[in-house]
Design a protein around this motif. Structure first.
Motif, PDB file in Angstrom:
ATOM      1  N   LYS A 126      32.158  27.963  40.506  1.00 54.32           N
ATOM      2  CA  LYS A 126      33.107  26.967  41.043  1.00 54.32           C
ATOM      3  C   LYS A 126      32.500  25.573  41.046  1.00 54.32           C
ATOM      4  CE  LYS A 126      37.311  27.646  42.774  1.00 54.32           C
ATOM      5  NZ  LYS A 126      37.947  27.721  41.479  1.00 54.32           N
ATOM      6  N   ALA A 127      31.203  25.465  41.332  1.00 52.93           N
ATOM      7  CA  ALA A 127      30.553  24.153  41.352  1.00 52.93           C
ATOM      8  C   ALA A 127      30.598  23.543  39.952  1.00 52.93           C
ATOM      9  CB  ALA A 127      29.106  24.263  41.833  1.00 52.93           C
ATOM     10  N   VAL A 128      30.271  24.329  38.943  1.00 52.86           N
ATOM     11  CA  VAL A 128      30.269  23.831  37.561  1.00 52.86           C
ATOM     12  C   VAL A 128      31.694  23.506  37.108  1.00 52.86           C
ATOM     13  CG1 VAL A 128      29.670  24.337  35.152  1.00 52.86           C
ATOM     14  CG2 VAL A 128      28.179  25.138  36.994  1.00 52.86           C
ATOM     15  N   ASN A 131      30.686  36.421  36.620  1.00 50.83           N
ATOM     16  CA  ASN A 131      31.670  36.985  37.549  1.00 50.83           C
ATOM     17  C   ASN A 131      32.009  35.953  38.609  1.00 50.83           C
ATOM     18  OD1 ASN A 131      28.797  37.783  38.500  1.00 50.83           O
ATOM     19  ND2 ASN A 131      30.022  37.954  40.329  1.00 50.83           N
ATOM     20  N   ARG A 132      33.022  36.278  39.436  1.00 53.55           N
ATOM     21  CA  ARG A 132      33.456  35.333  40.470  1.00 53.55           C
ATOM     22  C   ARG A 132      33.179  35.805  41.896  1.00 53.55           C
ATOM     23  NH1 ARG A 132      35.871  30.868  38.910  1.00 53.55           N
ATOM     24  NH2 ARG A 132      37.246  30.807  37.104  1.00 53.55           N
ATOM     25  N   ASP A 133      32.310  36.783  42.064  1.00 59.80           N
ATOM     26  CA  ASP A 133      32.093  37.300  43.415  1.00 59.80           C
ATOM     27  C   ASP A 133      31.697  36.182  44.372  1.00 59.80           C
ATOM     28  OD1 ASP A 133      30.929  40.696  43.003  1.00 59.80           O
ATOM     29  OD2 ASP A 133      32.226  39.496  41.718  1.00 59.80           O
ATOM     30  N   HIS A 134      32.376  36.133  45.536  1.00 57.66           N
ATOM     31  CA  HIS A 134      32.100  35.086  46.522  1.00 57.66           C
ATOM     32  C   HIS A 134      30.782  35.340  47.250  1.00 57.66           C
ATOM     33  CE1 HIS A 134      36.665  34.163  47.033  1.00 57.66           C
ATOM     34  NE2 HIS A 134      36.232  34.011  45.804  1.00 57.66           N
ATOM     35  N   ARG A 135      30.532  36.620  47.487  1.00 51.99           N
ATOM     36  CA  ARG A 135      29.369  36.972  48.324  1.00 51.99           C
ATOM     37  C   ARG A 135      28.711  38.217  47.775  1.00 51.99           C
ATOM     38  NH1 ARG A 135      32.481  34.822  52.772  1.00 51.99           N
ATOM     39  NH2 ARG A 135      34.031  36.452  52.454  1.00 51.99           N
ATOM     40  N   GLN A 165      35.563  19.828  35.521  1.00 52.36           N
ATOM     41  CA  GLN A 165      37.034  19.848  35.510  1.00 52.36           C
ATOM     42  C   GLN A 165      37.561  20.727  34.381  1.00 52.36           C
ATOM     43  OE1 GLN A 165      37.557  15.406  35.962  1.00 52.36           O
ATOM     44  NE2 GLN A 165      38.754  16.032  37.748  1.00 52.36           N
ATOM     45  N   ARG A 166      36.966  21.894  34.248  1.00 49.56           N
ATOM     46  CA  ARG A 166      37.500  22.881  33.324  1.00 49.56           C
ATOM     47  C   ARG A 166      37.210  24.280  33.849  1.00 49.56           C
ATOM     48  NH1 ARG A 166      33.810  22.704  27.826  1.00 49.56           N
ATOM     49  NH2 ARG A 166      34.379  24.893  27.647  1.00 49.56           N
ATOM     50  N   GLU A 167      37.950  25.266  33.306  1.00 46.57           N
ATOM     51  CA  GLU A 167      37.849  26.626  33.800  1.00 46.57           C
ATOM     52  C   GLU A 167      36.879  27.450  32.962  1.00 46.57           C
ATOM     53  OE1 GLU A 167      41.839  27.821  35.032  1.00 46.57           O
ATOM     54  OE2 GLU A 167      41.191  29.893  34.608  1.00 46.57           O
ATOM     55  N   ALA A 168      36.091  28.263  33.631  1.00 46.40           N
ATOM     56  CA  ALA A 168      35.144  29.110  32.918  1.00 46.40           C
ATOM     57  C   ALA A 168      35.839  30.367  32.405  1.00 46.40           C
ATOM     58  CB  ALA A 168      34.006  29.510  33.851  1.00 46.40           C
ATOM     59  N   PHE A 169      35.326  30.922  31.313  1.00 47.09           N
ATOM     60  CA  PHE A 169      35.769  32.236  30.863  1.00 47.09           C
ATOM     61  C   PHE A 169      34.934  33.246  31.649  1.00 47.09           C
ATOM     62  CE2 PHE A 169      37.728  35.231  28.103  1.00 47.09           C
ATOM     63  CZ  PHE A 169      36.813  36.267  27.962  1.00 47.09           C
ATOM     64  N   ILE A 170      35.598  34.137  32.364  1.00 46.05           N
ATOM     65  CA  ILE A 170      34.874  35.059  33.241  1.00 46.05           C
ATOM     66  C   ILE A 170      34.757  36.427  32.585  1.00 46.05           C
ATOM     67  CG2 ILE A 170      34.843  36.163  35.515  1.00 46.05           C
ATOM     68  CD1 ILE A 170      34.418  33.127  35.616  1.00 46.05           C
ATOM     69  N   ILE A 171      33.540  36.947  32.537  1.00 44.50           N
ATOM     70  CA  ILE A 171      33.271  38.240  31.901  1.00 44.50           C
ATOM     71  C   ILE A 171      33.575  39.401  32.846  1.00 44.50           C
ATOM     72  CG2 ILE A 171      31.435  39.683  30.930  1.00 44.50           C
ATOM     73  CD1 ILE A 171      32.112  37.314  29.167  1.00 44.50           C
ATOM     74  N   GLY A 172      33.120  39.278  34.110  1.00 51.08           N
ATOM     75  CA  GLY A 172      33.122  40.422  35.020  1.00 51.08           C
ATOM     76  C   GLY A 172      34.471  40.754  35.625  1.00 51.08           C
ATOM     77  N   LYS A 173      34.531  41.917  36.280  1.00 53.61           N
ATOM     78  CA  LYS A 173      35.746  42.360  36.961  1.00 53.61           C
ATOM     79  C   LYS A 173      36.182  41.264  37.917  1.00 53.61           C
ATOM     80  CE  LYS A 173      33.131  45.614  38.542  1.00 53.61           C
ATOM     81  NZ  LYS A 173      32.639  46.768  39.312  1.00 53.61           N
ATOM     82  N   PRO A 174      37.484  41.035  38.092  1.00 48.31           N
ATOM     83  CA  PRO A 174      38.599  41.811  37.556  1.00 48.31           C
ATOM     84  C   PRO A 174      39.059  41.396  36.163  1.00 48.31           C
ATOM     85  CG  PRO A 174      39.445  40.108  38.980  1.00 48.31           C
ATOM     86  CD  PRO A 174      37.939  39.981  38.996  1.00 48.31           C
ATOM     87  N   SER A 175      38.343  40.477  35.517  1.00 48.49           N
ATOM     88  CA  SER A 175      38.697  40.119  34.144  1.00 48.49           C
ATOM     89  C   SER A 175      38.642  41.381  33.279  1.00 48.49           C
ATOM     90  CB  SER A 175      37.696  39.086  33.634  1.00 48.49           C
ATOM     91  OG  SER A 175      37.585  39.137  32.245  1.00 48.49           O
ATOM     92  N   THR A 213      33.675  28.472  48.683  1.00 44.98           N
ATOM     93  CA  THR A 213      33.762  29.797  48.062  1.00 44.98           C
ATOM     94  C   THR A 213      32.877  30.798  48.796  1.00 44.98           C
ATOM     95  OG1 THR A 213      34.148  28.742  45.931  1.00 44.98           O
ATOM     96  CG2 THR A 213      33.500  31.054  45.890  1.00 44.98           C
ATOM     97  N   ALA A 214      31.664  30.392  49.141  1.00 43.56           N
ATOM     98  CA  ALA A 214      30.733  31.306  49.797  1.00 43.56           C
ATOM     99  C   ALA A 214      31.165  31.632  51.217  1.00 43.56           C
ATOM    100  CB  ALA A 214      29.333  30.707  49.809  1.00 43.56           C
ATOM    101  N   SER A 215      31.735  30.654  51.921  1.00 45.55           N
ATOM    102  CA  SER A 215      32.046  30.838  53.332  1.00 45.55           C
ATOM    103  C   SER A 215      33.463  31.316  53.572  1.00 45.55           C
ATOM    104  CB  SER A 215      31.842  29.521  54.085  1.00 45.55           C
ATOM    105  OG  SER A 215      32.762  28.558  53.597  1.00 45.55           O
ATOM    106  N   GLY A 216      34.314  31.189  52.561  1.00 48.09           N
ATOM    107  CA  GLY A 216      35.717  31.547  52.739  1.00 48.09           C
ATOM    108  C   GLY A 216      36.464  30.549  53.616  1.00 48.09           C
ATOM    109  N   ARG A 217      35.913  29.351  53.791  1.00 50.17           N
ATOM    110  CA  ARG A 217      36.528  28.338  54.650  1.00 50.17           C
ATOM    111  C   ARG A 217      36.955  27.140  53.804  1.00 50.17           C
ATOM    112  NH1 ARG A 217      33.546  28.568  59.810  1.00 50.17           N
ATOM    113  NH2 ARG A 217      34.391  26.497  60.157  1.00 50.17           N
ATOM    114  N   LYS A 218      37.928  26.363  54.328  1.00 49.45           N
ATOM    115  CA  LYS A 218      38.307  25.115  53.659  1.00 49.45           C
ATOM    116  C   LYS A 218      37.644  23.967  54.415  1.00 49.45           C
ATOM    117  CE  LYS A 218      41.051  24.516  50.506  1.00 49.45           C
ATOM    118  NZ  LYS A 218      40.406  24.256  49.199  1.00 49.45           N
TER     119      LYS A 218
END
Lengths: 259, 178
Positions: B77-79, B56-60, B84-94, A162-167
Motif C-alpha cells: 500500500k505504501a508503494v 500478497n496483501r495480508d494486513h497482519r 499512484q498505481r496498483e500492484a499486481f498481486i500474486i498471493g491469495k485471494p488473487s 493497513t496494519a492497524s485497521g484504523r483510518k
C-alpha cells in the motif's frame, strides 16, 4: 500585497519543518515581512490539533496527568512543534518510576527515517482503541527540484492504516482544520479570501471546502490538462477540484496588484 | 548499493540500475523510507514498462501468543500510494497461484477442494476459482464471522462463505481412511 493592505498567509502541508524554519526560508527567498505567525504548516496544526484533543481546550488536562504521550513518526521539525504545544513524545523525557504514561496518539508525518520497526511500534500503540491515529497531510509524493518525486506522508499513513485497521484523522489540506487555525488567529473572511496553490487535490479542494475563491498556479505539481479533465468529468466531486482561475505563475498577478 | 548521503535529496541522485524492469514488494522487516524512495524512482523511470508486483496483501502476520506484526499488504500500500498505481498481486485471494498450480498439475476445479483457515484469502480464492471450499476453525476465523457474512445482503461478503467447515482437518481423517 502588503502595500495594498491585503494580508498574506501561508498554509503548507509540509510537515518537515517548524514554522520558525519556514520563516527563515521565506526570508532567504526574499520575502520580507513574513513572520512565523503568518505561516501555518501541517506540523504546527497537527500539534495544535493534538493539544486540543489530548490536553483539552483549556490547555490543561482535566485528569491532571498531562494528557499522555504522542508517538511521532517524523523529523525534528515536527517533533519540535509537538513539544512546543506542550505535549510529551513517546521515547523522550525523564523516565518515571512506575508505569510510563500511556501513548494517547500516533502522529504520522513526513518521515525519511521510517522503518518497518517503527510501523510495528505504531501498531502496538494503536491496539488501544483510545489511542488516536493522526496524519499531518495526505500527500502521496512531493516534487524534487530535478523533476523526480519523493514519497509523501500519504504513503506512510497508508501503511499504518493497513496494519492497524484504523483510518487516520488527516489534519492537512484538503481538510479544513488548518483553516480553523487560521481563522482563530487572524479572523479572515472567506468571501474576501483567495487561495493560491499548485496542487488541485490539496490546495484547490481546500479552498473550495473553506468557501474561498481559488487560483491554480502552473509552476508546481498540477497541470492544466488535469484541471480540464476534472472540469469535463461527470462526477460532482471532481467539480470541487476545478479552480476558479489559473495563472502560469503568481508573478502574473503582480501587474494587477499594482493598479 | 549503498545510498550516498543521509537525506532523500541525496538518495534521488544515486544511480539507478538500468536493467531493473520490475519492483517486487514482499515481506520486508527492513523496509525503510529510503527503499520506498528507490522503488518510486524505478516505477517513475519505467512507467508502465516497469512492473509493480506484490507477493500478497495480508494486513497482519499473526505471531504465537496472539500478537501480530504488520503484513506485506502495508508495504504494498505504501508503494502503491506513492506511485499512484496498483500492484499486481500474486498471493491469495488473487487467482494467480491457483492458475500456476492448476496448469502444472492438470487440476479440475470441479473435483478440487480448497482447505483453509482464513476467509478473505483461502476461502475467497477457492470460491473465485470455482473450487469447493472447506474452512477449518483452528485459525483466526470464528463461526460467528461466517454467519455474519452468510446473512448479509452484500455479494462480496457472500463470496467469503465456505461450502463446508470443520473444527480441525483431523476431523476428516476417519472419512479418508474408509
Amino acid at each position: 500585497l502588503r502595500r495594498s493592505g491585503k494580508a498574506a498567509l501561508f498554509v503548507s502541508n509540509n510537515s518537515r519543518r517548524s514554522v520558525a524554519e519556514l520563516e527563515r526560508r521565506f526570508s532567504r527567498l526574499g520575502f520580507r515581512g513574513v513572520r512565523a505567525e503568518h505561516v501555518f504548516s501541517s506540523a504546527l496544526c497537527s500539534a495544535l490539533f493534538l493539544r486540543q484533543r489530548l490536553l483539552g481546550a483549556g490547555g490543561g488536562g482535566g485528569n491532571g496527568n498531562g494528557g499522555g504521550r504522542v508517538f511521532v513518526l517524523g523529523g525534528e521539525g515536527l517533533r519540535g512543534e509537538v513539544r512546543d504545544a506542550g505535549l510529551r513524545l513517546a521515547g523522550e523525557g525523564e523516565p518515571t518510576a512506575g508505569a510510563a504514561e500511556p501513548v494517547r496518539a500516533v502522529l504520522v508525518g513526513y518521515d525519511d527515517q521510517f522503518t518497518f520497526a517503527k510501523l510495528a511500534q505504531a501498531c502496538g500503540y494503536l491496539r488501544d482503541p483510545q489511542c488516536l491515529l493522526v496524519a499531518t497531510d495526505p500527500d502521496p509524493w512531493h516534487p524534487l527540484s530535478d523533476g523526480q518525486r519523493t514519497p509523501g506522508t500519504g504513503s506512510l499513513t497508508a501503511a499504518v492504516e493497513t496494519a492497524s485497521g484504523r483510518k487516520a484523522l488527516v489534519v492537512g489540506k484538503p481538510n479544513t482544520y488548518m483553516f480553523d487555525c487560521i481563522v482563530e488567529r487572524f479572523g479572515v473572511d472567506p468571501s474576501r479570501t483567495l487561495m493560491v496553490g499548485d496542487r488541485l487535490e490539496t490546495d484547490i479542494l481546500f479552498g473550495k471546502n473553506c468557501g474561498l475563491s481559488t487560483i491554480l498556479t502552473l509552476t508546481g505539481v498540477s497541470r492544466l490538462e488535469e484541471a480540464q479533465a476534472y472540469m469535463a468529468s461527470d462526477s460532482a466531486a471532481a467539480k470541487d477540484l476545478v479552480p476558479n482561475y489559473y495563472v502560469d505563475s503568481i508573478a502574473d498577478l503582480i501587474p494587477g496588484l499594482d493598479e | 548499493a549503498a545510498l550516498p548521503g543521509p537525506a532523500p535529496a541525496d538518495w534521488a541522485q544515486a544511480p539507478l540500475d538500468p536493467a531493473v524492469r520490475a519492483v517486487l514488494v514482499g515481506f520486508d522487516e527492513h523496509f525503510s523510507y529510503a527503499k520506498l524512495c528507490q522503488a518510486l524512482r524505478y516505477l517513475l523511470r519505467g512507467g508502465p514498462e516497469c512492473l509493480l508486483v506484490g507477493t500478497n496483501r495480508d494486513h497482519r502476520l499473526p505471531l504465537e501468543g496472539g500478537t501480530a506484526i504488520p503484513g506485506t499488504g502495508c508495504l504494498v500500500k505504501a508503494v502503491e500510494t506513492a506511485a499512484q498505481r496498483e500492484a499486481f498481486i500474486i498471493g491469495k485471494p488473487s487467482r494467480y497461484m491457483f492458475d500456476c498450480v492448476a496448469s502444472e498439475f492438470n487440476i479440475d476445479p470441479s473435483r478440487t477442494i480448497m482447505v483453509g483457515d482464513r476467509l478473505d484469502t483461502d476461502i475467497l480464492m477457492g470460491n473465485s476459482c470455482g473450487l469447493t471450499t472447506l474452512l477449518t476453525l483452528t485459525g483466526v476465523t470464528t463461526l460467528d464471522e461466517v454467519k455474519g457474512h452468510q446473512e448479509s445482503d452484500c455479494p462480496a461478503r457472500q463470496s467469503l462463505v465456505p461450502d463446508y467447515y470443520v473444527d480441525s482437518i483431523a476431523d476428516l481423517l476417519p472419512a479418508l481412511g474408509d
